[in-house]
Design a protein around this motif. Structure first.
Motif, PDB file in Angstrom:
ATOM      1  N   VAL A 129       0.855  -1.185   0.000  1.00  0.00           N
ATOM      2  CA  VAL A 129       0.000   0.000   0.000  1.00  0.00           C
ATOM      3  C   VAL A 129       0.895   1.241   0.000  1.00  0.00           C
ATOM      4  O   VAL A 129       1.649   1.465   0.947  1.00  0.00           O
ATOM      5  N   HIS A 130       0.814   2.006  -1.071  1.00  0.00           N
ATOM      6  CA  HIS A 130       1.556   3.267  -1.157  1.00  0.00           C
ATOM      7  C   HIS A 130       0.574   4.408  -0.925  1.00  0.00           C
ATOM      8  O   HIS A 130      -0.365   4.605  -1.690  1.00  0.00           O
ATOM      9  N   VAL A 131       0.778   5.152   0.168  1.00  0.00           N
ATOM     10  CA  VAL A 131      -0.062   6.305   0.487  1.00  0.00           C
ATOM     11  C   VAL A 131       0.643   7.556  -0.021  1.00  0.00           C
ATOM     12  O   VAL A 131       1.814   7.793   0.302  1.00  0.00           O
ATOM     13  N   ASP A 132      -0.069   8.336  -0.823  1.00  0.00           N
ATOM     14  CA  ASP A 132       0.527   9.539  -1.410  1.00  0.00           C
ATOM     15  C   ASP A 132       0.847  10.580  -0.342  1.00  0.00           C
ATOM     16  O   ASP A 132       0.258  10.581   0.744  1.00  0.00           O
ATOM     17  N   ALA A 133       1.759  11.479  -0.663  1.00  0.00           N
ATOM     18  CA  ALA A 133       2.014  12.635   0.199  1.00  0.00           C
ATOM     19  C   ALA A 133       0.703  13.408   0.370  1.00  0.00           C
ATOM     20  O   ALA A 133      -0.049  13.599  -0.584  1.00  0.00           O
ATOM     21  N   GLY A 134       0.427  13.819   1.605  1.00  0.00           N
ATOM     22  CA  GLY A 134      -0.852  14.436   1.913  1.00  0.00           C
ATOM     23  C   GLY A 134      -1.849  13.423   2.434  1.00  0.00           C
ATOM     24  O   GLY A 134      -2.840  13.771   3.065  1.00  0.00           O
ATOM     25  N   ARG A 135      -1.619  12.145   2.142  1.00  0.00           N
ATOM     26  CA  ARG A 135      -2.394  11.010   2.662  1.00  0.00           C
ATOM     27  C   ARG A 135      -3.884  11.094   2.333  1.00  0.00           C
ATOM     28  O   ARG A 135      -4.741  10.693   3.141  1.00  0.00           O
ATOM     29  N   ALA A 136      -4.204  11.599   1.146  1.00  0.00           N
ATOM     30  CA  ALA A 136      -5.589  11.639   0.688  1.00  0.00           C
ATOM     31  C   ALA A 136      -5.820  10.667  -0.466  1.00  0.00           C
ATOM     32  O   ALA A 136      -6.944  10.531  -0.940  1.00  0.00           O
ATOM     33  N   GLY A 137      -4.772  10.001  -0.937  1.00  0.00           N
ATOM     34  CA  GLY A 137      -4.890   9.035  -2.027  1.00  0.00           C
ATOM     35  C   GLY A 137      -3.906   7.904  -1.807  1.00  0.00           C
ATOM     36  O   GLY A 137      -2.911   8.061  -1.089  1.00  0.00           O
ATOM     37  N   ALA A 138      -4.182   6.754  -2.415  1.00  0.00           N
ATOM     38  CA  ALA A 138      -3.303   5.601  -2.216  1.00  0.00           C
ATOM     39  C   ALA A 138      -3.392   4.661  -3.413  1.00  0.00           C
ATOM     40  O   ALA A 138      -4.378   4.647  -4.148  1.00  0.00           O
ATOM     41  N   THR A 139      -2.332   3.889  -3.591  1.00  0.00           N
ATOM     42  CA  THR A 139      -2.290   2.822  -4.590  1.00  0.00           C
ATOM     43  C   THR A 139      -2.026   1.509  -3.869  1.00  0.00           C
ATOM     44  O   THR A 139      -1.082   1.419  -3.075  1.00  0.00           O
ATOM     45  N   VAL A 140      -2.871   0.526  -4.129  1.00  0.00           N
ATOM     46  CA  VAL A 140      -2.725  -0.792  -3.512  1.00  0.00           C
ATOM     47  C   VAL A 140      -2.297  -1.772  -4.596  1.00  0.00           C
ATOM     48  O   VAL A 140      -3.019  -1.975  -5.575  1.00  0.00           O
ATOM     49  N   VAL A 141      -1.119  -2.373  -4.429  1.00  0.00           N
ATOM     50  CA  VAL A 141      -0.590  -3.320  -5.406  1.00  0.00           C
ATOM     51  C   VAL A 141      -0.624  -4.723  -4.798  1.00  0.00           C
ATOM     52  O   VAL A 141       0.047  -4.984  -3.804  1.00  0.00           O
ATOM     53  N   SER A 142      -1.430  -5.594  -5.387  1.00  0.00           N
ATOM     54  CA  SER A 142      -1.497  -6.980  -4.923  1.00  0.00           C
ATOM     55  C   SER A 142      -0.380  -7.797  -5.562  1.00  0.00           C
ATOM     56  O   SER A 142      -0.148  -7.697  -6.771  1.00  0.00           O
ATOM     57  N   ILE A 143       0.296  -8.595  -4.741  1.00  0.00           N
ATOM     58  CA  ILE A 143       1.342  -9.498  -5.233  1.00  0.00           C
ATOM     59  C   ILE A 143       0.796 -10.912  -5.190  1.00  0.00           C
ATOM     60  O   ILE A 143       0.479 -11.423  -4.104  1.00  0.00           O
ATOM     61  N   PRO A 144       0.640 -11.578  -6.348  1.00  0.00           N
ATOM     62  CA  PRO A 144       0.144 -12.957  -6.331  1.00  0.00           C
ATOM     63  C   PRO A 144       1.046 -13.851  -5.477  1.00  0.00           C
ATOM     64  O   PRO A 144       2.271 -13.804  -5.590  1.00  0.00           O
ATOM     65  N   ARG A 145       0.430 -14.643  -4.641  1.00  0.00           N
ATOM     66  CA  ARG A 145       1.237 -15.466  -3.720  1.00  0.00           C
ATOM     67  C   ARG A 145       1.999 -16.557  -4.463  1.00  0.00           C
ATOM     68  O   ARG A 145       2.970 -17.099  -3.948  1.00  0.00           O
ATOM     69  N   ASP A 146       1.542 -16.908  -5.687  1.00  0.00           N
ATOM     70  CA  ASP A 146       2.208 -17.946  -6.470  1.00  0.00           C
ATOM     71  C   ASP A 146       3.341 -17.396  -7.339  1.00  0.00           C
ATOM     72  O   ASP A 146       3.875 -18.121  -8.185  1.00  0.00           O
ATOM     73  N   THR A 147       3.710 -16.136  -7.146  1.00  0.00           N
ATOM     74  CA  THR A 147       4.801 -15.540  -7.918  1.00  0.00           C
ATOM     75  C   THR A 147       6.135 -16.172  -7.525  1.00  0.00           C
ATOM     76  O   THR A 147       6.458 -16.276  -6.335  1.00  0.00           O
ATOM     77  N   LEU A 148       6.917 -16.579  -8.523  1.00  0.00           N
ATOM     78  CA  LEU A 148       8.256 -17.097  -8.253  1.00  0.00           C
ATOM     79  C   LEU A 148       9.223 -15.924  -8.143  1.00  0.00           C
ATOM     80  O   LEU A 148       9.276 -15.058  -9.020  1.00  0.00           O
ATOM     81  N   VAL A 149       9.967 -15.890  -7.047  1.00  0.00           N
ATOM     82  CA  VAL A 149      10.873 -14.772  -6.770  1.00  0.00           C
ATOM     83  C   VAL A 149      12.207 -15.313  -6.277  1.00  0.00           C
ATOM     84  O   VAL A 149      12.333 -16.494  -5.935  1.00  0.00           O
ATOM     85  N   THR A 150      13.188 -14.426  -6.227  1.00  0.00           N
ATOM     86  CA  THR A 150      14.434 -14.740  -5.526  1.00  0.00           C
ATOM     87  C   THR A 150      14.264 -14.282  -4.087  1.00  0.00           C
ATOM     88  O   THR A 150      14.153 -13.082  -3.822  1.00  0.00           O
ATOM     89  N   ARG A 151      14.186 -15.244  -3.184  1.00  0.00           N
ATOM     90  CA  ARG A 151      14.004 -14.907  -1.781  1.00  0.00           C
ATOM     91  C   ARG A 151      15.368 -14.637  -1.165  1.00  0.00           C
ATOM     92  O   ARG A 151      16.253 -15.505  -1.170  1.00  0.00           O
ATOM     93  N   PRO A 152      15.595 -13.441  -0.636  1.00  0.00           N
ATOM     94  CA  PRO A 152      16.917 -13.114  -0.088  1.00  0.00           C
ATOM     95  C   PRO A 152      17.203 -13.873   1.204  1.00  0.00           C
ATOM     96  O   PRO A 152      16.303 -14.495   1.779  1.00  0.00           O
ATOM     97  N   SER A 153      18.437 -13.824   1.641  1.00  0.00           N
ATOM     98  CA  SER A 153      18.789 -14.396   2.938  1.00  0.00           C
ATOM     99  C   SER A 153      18.058 -13.609   4.024  1.00  0.00           C
ATOM    100  O   SER A 153      18.070 -12.381   4.038  1.00  0.00           O
ATOM    101  N   CYS A 154      17.381 -14.319   4.906  1.00  0.00           N
ATOM    102  CA  CYS A 154      16.547 -13.678   5.924  1.00  0.00           C
ATOM    103  C   CYS A 154      16.961 -14.100   7.325  1.00  0.00           C
ATOM    104  O   CYS A 154      17.355 -15.257   7.536  1.00  0.00           O
TER     105      CYS A 154
END
Length: 359
Positions: A129-154
């Motif tokens: 969830v990216h909330v814009d400066a001023g906090r009156a608008g936002a963009t919500v980006v869903s990440i599919p859970r089945d996405t193959l990624v490079t998982r970093p060392s955690c």
């Protein structure tokens, strides 16, 4: 108990009776004052207990401590102007949050809603969830859970670290290394610092919806999913907590049965939840407000920056200008993975362009 009667009282000159009546009024006033004082003490004690209870509800994870300094730079925030010079101004700068819905089966309520016991937990729903400066608008980006990624060392909660994992499913980050690994994986994918972390589990989400009296959602197609026990005709429906959770989780009754089909439904549910909260007269109904606050705080796991009631309230106040109409919902661009057509990978350069726009 003995009552002493004087000779003047006995002769009936009226003075003793008047004194008794005056003393009775005094005692009545004192008793009323004592009752008011007791009421105030009980009210203060009740308010104090409610505050303690809500504060104790919140669970937190020290994301900053776990990940250290090897992270993207934090966005610079500027406070909003305050009407009072003595008031602490609310933050108004841009903000990025990782919001996870956990499919943990821990606890009887979660196990029942999740369809039975299951070892471990995964991030069933993931949204940046990216909330814009001023906090009156936002963009919500869903990440599919089945996405193959490079998982970093955690870092592991029990100590030590995990090895880097290639072509790993995105939702495995949470099951392997908990919230800190989920955050680090998202930051590695996006190049965006997550300022906060919020997680809600099955039973907590359902309880919140029920406490609000349900949510209203319009579906564009019939949904017939025996696995999530959800059967809805296309149209507008008033859903209770269990139905709303089933709608957010259904995947077999829509589209091709993949994780991609349900993301649009999840975004509908989130918007409907925000609309229901906004339409509720919570500020004029302290009992309802407490029930909602209890449901929210009891179901949340946050980072340590939001792990107290004052911090959560201040955070919510900074977002009071944000409405569902000012919220854009998108999905991270993906394509089927060449190695496994049941999985997806980020579609480039579209995915990188999206994250760059938020940065």
């Amino acid at each position: 108990m003995f009552l002493r009667v004087t000779s003047e009282d006995a002769h009936g000159d009226g003075k003793g009776g008047e004194a008794r009546r005056g003393g009775g009024r005094t005692r009545l006033i004192r008793a009323a004052g004592a009752l008011v004082a007791c009421g105030l003490v009980l009210a203060m004690a009740g308010a104090g207990w409610a505050y303690w209870h809500l504060n104790q509800n919140i669970k937190s994870v020290d994301i900053d401590g776990a990940l250290g300094s090897d992270r993207p730079a934090r966005a610079v925030t500027t406070p909003a102007p305050s009407a009072s010079a003595s008031a602490s101004p609310l933050p108004s700068g841009a903000l990025n949050l990782l919001v996870l819905g956990s499919d943990s089966r821990s606890g009887r309520a979660n196990a029942a809603l999740g369809g039975g016991d299951s070892s471990g937990a995964r991030s069933d729903t993931a949204m940046v969830v990216h909330v814009d400066a001023g906090r009156a608008g936002a963009t919500v980006v869903s990440i599919p859970r089945d996405t193959l990624v490079t998982r970093p060392s955690c870092p592991l909660p029990s100590g030590g670290t995990t090895a880097v994992a290639y072509s790993s499913m995105f939702n495995s980050a949470y099951s392997v290394g908990g919230p800190a690994c989920a955050v680090k994986t998202v930051e590695s994918m996006t190049g965006i610092r997550m300022d906060h972390y919020l997680e809600i589990d099955f039973s907590g989400f359902a309880k919140l919806v029920d406490t609000l009296g349900g949510i209203t959602v319009t579906t564009d197609q019939d949904i017939d999913d025996d696995k999530s026990h959800l059967h809805l005709r296309a149209g507008t429906h008033r859903l209770d907590g269990e139905q709303a959770l089933a709608l957010a989780r259904t995947r077999h009754g829509i589209g091709d049965g993949s994780d991609l089909g349900r993301i649009g439904l999840q975004q509908k549910v989130v918007k409907a939840l925000l609309e229901q909260i906004a339409s509720s007269k919570l500020l004029t109904d302290p009992t309802a407000l407490y029930r909602v606050a209890d449901a929210i705080t009891g179901s949340l796991t946050t980072d340590t920056g939001l792990d107290s009631l004052p911090e959560l309230v201040r955070f919510a106040q900074s977002l009071q200008g944000l409405t569902s109409q000012n919220m854009k919902t998108v999905m991270m661009p993906v394509v089927p993975a060449a190695s496994d057509h049941d999985r997806v990978v980020a579609k480039e350069p579209a995915a990188s362009t999206l994250w760059e726009s938020l940065r």
